[in-house]
Design a protein around this motif. Structure first.
Motif, PDB file in Angstrom:
ATOM      1  N   GLN A 192       0.835  -1.206   0.000  1.00  0.00           N
ATOM      2  CA  GLN A 192       0.000   0.000   0.000  1.00  0.00           C
ATOM      3  C   GLN A 192       0.872   1.261   0.000  1.00  0.00           C
ATOM      4  OE1 GLN A 192      -3.201  -0.344  -0.707  1.00  0.00           O
ATOM      5  NE2 GLN A 192      -2.782  -2.533  -0.618  1.00  0.00           N
ATOM      6  N   ALA A 193       1.948   1.244   0.776  1.00  0.00           N
ATOM      7  CA  ALA A 193       2.861   2.393   0.815  1.00  0.00           C
ATOM      8  C   ALA A 193       3.531   2.594  -0.541  1.00  0.00           C
ATOM      9  CB  ALA A 193       3.910   2.197   1.905  1.00  0.00           C
ATOM     10  N   THR A 194       3.923   1.495  -1.192  1.00  0.00           N
ATOM     11  CA  THR A 194       4.569   1.594  -2.509  1.00  0.00           C
ATOM     12  C   THR A 194       3.588   2.111  -3.555  1.00  0.00           C
ATOM     13  OG1 THR A 194       6.038  -0.230  -1.901  1.00  0.00           O
ATOM     14  CG2 THR A 194       5.951   0.347  -4.227  1.00  0.00           C
ATOM     15  N   ILE A 195       2.346   1.668  -3.495  1.00  0.00           N
ATOM     16  CA  ILE A 195       1.327   2.148  -4.440  1.00  0.00           C
ATOM     17  C   ILE A 195       1.204   3.672  -4.343  1.00  0.00           C
ATOM     18  CG2 ILE A 195      -1.163   2.204  -4.942  1.00  0.00           C
ATOM     19  CD1 ILE A 195      -1.231  -0.815  -4.240  1.00  0.00           C
ATOM     20  N   GLN A 196       1.198   4.200  -3.129  1.00  0.00           N
ATOM     21  CA  GLN A 196       1.071   5.656  -2.945  1.00  0.00           C
ATOM     22  C   GLN A 196       2.237   6.406  -3.585  1.00  0.00           C
ATOM     23  OE1 GLN A 196       0.568   6.201   1.297  1.00  0.00           O
ATOM     24  NE2 GLN A 196      -1.633   5.832   1.180  1.00  0.00           N
ATOM     25  N   ILE A 197       3.450   5.891  -3.401  1.00  0.00           N
ATOM     26  CA  ILE A 197       4.619   6.542  -4.000  1.00  0.00           C
ATOM     27  C   ILE A 197       4.546   6.462  -5.523  1.00  0.00           C
ATOM     28  CG2 ILE A 197       7.137   6.447  -4.257  1.00  0.00           C
ATOM     29  CD1 ILE A 197       7.218   5.346  -1.346  1.00  0.00           C
ATOM     30  N   VAL A 198       4.188   5.301  -6.042  1.00  0.00           N
ATOM     31  CA  VAL A 198       4.090   5.118  -7.494  1.00  0.00           C
ATOM     32  C   VAL A 198       3.034   6.054  -8.086  1.00  0.00           C
ATOM     33  CG1 VAL A 198       3.406   3.473  -9.302  1.00  0.00           C
ATOM     34  CG2 VAL A 198       5.021   2.771  -7.521  1.00  0.00           C
TER      35      VAL A 198
ATOM     36  N   LEU B 142       4.522   9.460  -8.294  1.00  0.00           N
ATOM     37  CA  LEU B 142       5.523   9.564  -9.364  1.00  0.00           C
ATOM     38  C   LEU B 142       4.864   9.581 -10.750  1.00  0.00           C
ATOM     39  CD1 LEU B 142       8.182   7.150  -7.844  1.00  0.00           C
ATOM     40  CD2 LEU B 142       8.489   9.605  -8.242  1.00  0.00           C
ATOM     41  N   ILE B 143       3.780   8.837 -10.923  1.00  0.00           N
ATOM     42  CA  ILE B 143       3.053   8.848 -12.193  1.00  0.00           C
ATOM     43  C   ILE B 143       2.396  10.210 -12.403  1.00  0.00           C
ATOM     44  CG2 ILE B 143       1.054   7.894 -13.434  1.00  0.00           C
ATOM     45  CD1 ILE B 143       1.796   5.138 -12.156  1.00  0.00           C
ATOM     46  N   SER B 144       1.761  10.738 -11.356  1.00  0.00           N
ATOM     47  CA  SER B 144       1.079  12.033 -11.480  1.00  0.00           C
ATOM     48  C   SER B 144       2.069  13.171 -11.758  1.00  0.00           C
ATOM     49  CB  SER B 144       0.245  12.340 -10.242  1.00  0.00           C
ATOM     50  OG  SER B 144       1.074  12.665  -9.145  1.00  0.00           O
ATOM     51  N   GLN B 145       3.303  13.008 -11.312  1.00  0.00           N
ATOM     52  CA  GLN B 145       4.340  14.017 -11.562  1.00  0.00           C
ATOM     53  C   GLN B 145       5.008  13.831 -12.929  1.00  0.00           C
ATOM     54  OE1 GLN B 145       6.893  13.282  -8.180  1.00  0.00           O
ATOM     55  NE2 GLN B 145       5.762  14.660  -6.836  1.00  0.00           N
ATOM     56  N   GLY B 146       4.645  12.761 -13.624  1.00  0.00           N
ATOM     57  CA  GLY B 146       5.234  12.496 -14.930  1.00  0.00           C
ATOM     58  C   GLY B 146       6.624  11.881 -14.855  1.00  0.00           C
ATOM     59  N   ILE B 147       7.049  11.481 -13.672  1.00  0.00           N
ATOM     60  CA  ILE B 147       8.377  10.888 -13.505  1.00  0.00           C
ATOM     61  C   ILE B 147       8.363   9.434 -13.966  1.00  0.00           C
ATOM     62  CG2 ILE B 147      10.115  10.217 -11.793  1.00  0.00           C
ATOM     63  CD1 ILE B 147       9.216  12.769 -10.203  1.00  0.00           C
ATOM     64  N   MET B 148       7.258   8.743 -13.642  1.00  0.00           N
ATOM     65  CA  MET B 148       7.107   7.355 -14.073  1.00  0.00           C
ATOM     66  C   MET B 148       6.129   7.285 -15.235  1.00  0.00           C
ATOM     67  SD  MET B 148       7.010   4.932 -10.663  1.00  0.00           S
ATOM     68  CE  MET B 148       6.399   3.539 -11.562  1.00  0.00           C
ATOM     69  N   LYS B 149       6.292   6.249 -16.052  1.00  0.00           N
ATOM     70  CA  LYS B 149       5.371   5.996 -17.153  1.00  0.00           C
ATOM     71  C   LYS B 149       3.962   5.808 -16.603  1.00  0.00           C
ATOM     72  CE  LYS B 149       8.845   3.760 -20.007  1.00  0.00           C
ATOM     73  NZ  LYS B 149       9.413   2.498 -20.455  1.00  0.00           N
ATOM     74  N   THR B 150       2.981   6.113 -17.423  1.00  0.00           N
ATOM     75  CA  THR B 150       1.596   5.936 -17.022  1.00  0.00           C
ATOM     76  C   THR B 150       1.234   4.458 -17.168  1.00  0.00           C
ATOM     77  OG1 THR B 150       1.108   8.166 -17.778  1.00  0.00           O
ATOM     78  CG2 THR B 150      -0.770   6.736 -17.388  1.00  0.00           C
ATOM     79  N   VAL B 151       1.387   3.754 -16.070  1.00  0.00           N
ATOM     80  CA  VAL B 151       1.031   2.335 -15.992  1.00  0.00           C
ATOM     81  C   VAL B 151       0.126   2.176 -14.774  1.00  0.00           C
ATOM     82  CG1 VAL B 151       3.156   1.489 -17.089  1.00  0.00           C
ATOM     83  CG2 VAL B 151       3.087   1.776 -14.603  1.00  0.00           C
ATOM     84  N   ASP B 152      -0.480   1.019 -14.627  1.00  0.00           N
ATOM     85  CA  ASP B 152      -1.301   0.774 -13.454  1.00  0.00           C
ATOM     86  C   ASP B 152      -0.408   0.824 -12.214  1.00  0.00           C
ATOM     87  OD1 ASP B 152      -4.024  -0.320 -12.402  1.00  0.00           O
ATOM     88  OD2 ASP B 152      -2.467  -1.555 -11.456  1.00  0.00           O
ATOM     89  N   ALA B 153      -0.778   1.679 -11.256  1.00  0.00           N
ATOM     90  CA  ALA B 153       0.059   1.897 -10.063  1.00  0.00           C
ATOM     91  C   ALA B 153       0.204   0.627  -9.235  1.00  0.00           C
ATOM     92  CB  ALA B 153      -0.507   3.028  -9.221  1.00  0.00           C
ATOM     93  N   GLU B 154      -0.888  -0.133  -9.076  1.00  0.00           N
ATOM     94  CA  GLU B 154      -0.795  -1.350  -8.280  1.00  0.00           C
ATOM     95  C   GLU B 154       0.099  -2.378  -8.967  1.00  0.00           C
ATOM     96  OE1 GLU B 154      -3.375  -4.974  -6.281  1.00  0.00           O
ATOM     97  OE2 GLU B 154      -4.456  -3.200  -6.989  1.00  0.00           O
ATOM     98  N   ALA B 155      -0.043  -2.501 -10.276  1.00  0.00           N
ATOM     99  CA  ALA B 155       0.798  -3.459 -11.009  1.00  0.00           C
ATOM    100  C   ALA B 155       2.272  -3.100 -10.861  1.00  0.00           C
ATOM    101  CB  ALA B 155       0.402  -3.497 -12.493  1.00  0.00           C
ATOM    102  N   ALA B 156       2.599  -1.816 -11.041  1.00  0.00           N
ATOM    103  CA  ALA B 156       3.993  -1.372 -10.914  1.00  0.00           C
ATOM    104  C   ALA B 156       4.506  -1.602  -9.491  1.00  0.00           C
ATOM    105  CB  ALA B 156       4.116   0.099 -11.295  1.00  0.00           C
TER     106      ALA B 156
ATOM    107  N   ASN C 205       7.922  -4.311  -5.610  1.00  0.00           N
ATOM    108  CA  ASN C 205       8.055  -5.008  -4.327  1.00  0.00           C
ATOM    109  C   ASN C 205       8.460  -6.463  -4.540  1.00  0.00           C
ATOM    110  OD1 ASN C 205       7.233  -2.632  -3.179  1.00  0.00           O
ATOM    111  ND2 ASN C 205       5.562  -3.500  -2.010  1.00  0.00           N
ATOM    112  N   GLY C 206       7.881  -7.089  -5.557  1.00  0.00           N
ATOM    113  CA  GLY C 206       8.221  -8.478  -5.859  1.00  0.00           C
ATOM    114  C   GLY C 206       9.674  -8.626  -6.259  1.00  0.00           C
ATOM    115  N   ALA C 207      10.168  -7.663  -7.038  1.00  0.00           N
ATOM    116  CA  ALA C 207      11.575  -7.710  -7.458  1.00  0.00           C
ATOM    117  C   ALA C 207      12.502  -7.576  -6.248  1.00  0.00           C
ATOM    118  CB  ALA C 207      11.862  -6.609  -8.480  1.00  0.00           C
ATOM    119  N   ALA C 208      12.189  -6.644  -5.342  1.00  0.00           N
ATOM    120  CA  ALA C 208      13.022  -6.462  -4.141  1.00  0.00           C
ATOM    121  C   ALA C 208      12.958  -7.707  -3.257  1.00  0.00           C
ATOM    122  CB  ALA C 208      12.569  -5.224  -3.369  1.00  0.00           C
ATOM    123  N   LEU C 209      11.764  -8.246  -3.065  1.00  0.00           N
ATOM    124  CA  LEU C 209      11.608  -9.442  -2.240  1.00  0.00           C
ATOM    125  C   LEU C 209      12.355 -10.628  -2.839  1.00  0.00           C
ATOM    126  CD1 LEU C 209      10.338 -11.131   0.047  1.00  0.00           C
ATOM    127  CD2 LEU C 209       8.321 -11.396  -1.409  1.00  0.00           C
ATOM    128  N   ASN C 210      12.194 -10.842  -4.128  1.00  0.00           N
ATOM    129  CA  ASN C 210      12.866 -11.986  -4.763  1.00  0.00           C
ATOM    130  C   ASN C 210      14.378 -11.817  -4.792  1.00  0.00           C
ATOM    131  OD1 ASN C 210      11.070 -14.245  -5.806  1.00  0.00           O
ATOM    132  ND2 ASN C 210       9.880 -12.402  -6.217  1.00  0.00           N
TER     133      ASN C 210
END
Length: 197
Positions: free
Chosen positions: A129-135, A138-152, A157-162
């Motif tokens: 939930q915390a990561t979704i908020q940051i994503v 970042l999307i609203s600021q145009g820093i990240m690509k416009t993708v689904d925030a939960e998916a990103a 998180n999955g990449a860091a965990l793995n």
């Protein structure tokens, strides 16, 4: 809080503390519930009453440590002062914690083996939930690509965990760590909005 509730909370805290020490030193499988309860002056009945069984006690210990890990990683990210770099620092801090012997054994090795998929743990959900908020920010600021925030957020998180799981399970974790961090950061950077050139 009444006396009974206070005593139950105290017993629960004692059992978690003793289990954390036993699981870190001996591992989940080798930790004796009789030894653990006797070190804090309680019976197996107190363990069963509070946690159901040994697995329930491990779940409580993992939840406590994983929550501490999330707070530590979030603090590392917040200290950067830049949302994107902070997101990378948070993931990197999480991966680096795989070198801590207690975290390595309890959360990254025994936890998944006994409790199953870490992405389903309650502590991981609050981190998501915390990561979704940051994503979203970042999307609203145009820093990240416009993708689904939960998916990103789930993929980050999955990449860091793995990566942390890989480091923990490696016979040479100190050698694997920089490789895992480098790959995590490169993967995450694929979500950055590239200026038109």
């Amino acid at each position: 809080m009444n006396k009974r509730a206070e005593k139950m909370a105290e017993n629960r805290a004692k059992l978690i503390s003793a289990a954390r020490k036993a699981f870190a030193e001996k591992g989940y499988a080798a930790a004796s519930m009789d030894d653990l309860t006797s070190t804090v002056g309680l019976t197996r009945g107190a363990l069963y009453h509070n946690f159901g069984d040994k697995r329930g006690l491990l779940a409580a210990v993992v939840d406590q440590i994983d929550s501490e890990m999330a707070l530590y990683a979030q603090k590392a990210g917040a200290e950067i002062g830049d949302d994107w770099q902070g997101l990378l620092a948070e993931g990197t801090a999480y991966i680096e914690m795989a070198l801590d012997p207690e975290i390595q054994r309890i959360v990254l090795l025994d936890g998944p083996a006994v409790l199953g998929d870490p992405s389903q743990w309650p502590s991981q959900n609050s981190c998501l939930q915390a990561t979704i908020q940051i994503v979203e920010k970042l999307i609203s600021q145009g820093i990240m690509k416009t993708v689904d925030a939960e998916a990103a957020a789930r993929l980050l998180n999955g990449a860091a965990l793995n990566a942390a799981l890989w480091v923990a399970a490696s016979p040479t974790p100190e050698e694997v760590l920089p490789l895992a961090v480098e790959a995590f950061q490169a993967l995450a950077s694929g979500l950055l909005n590239q200026p038109a050139g």
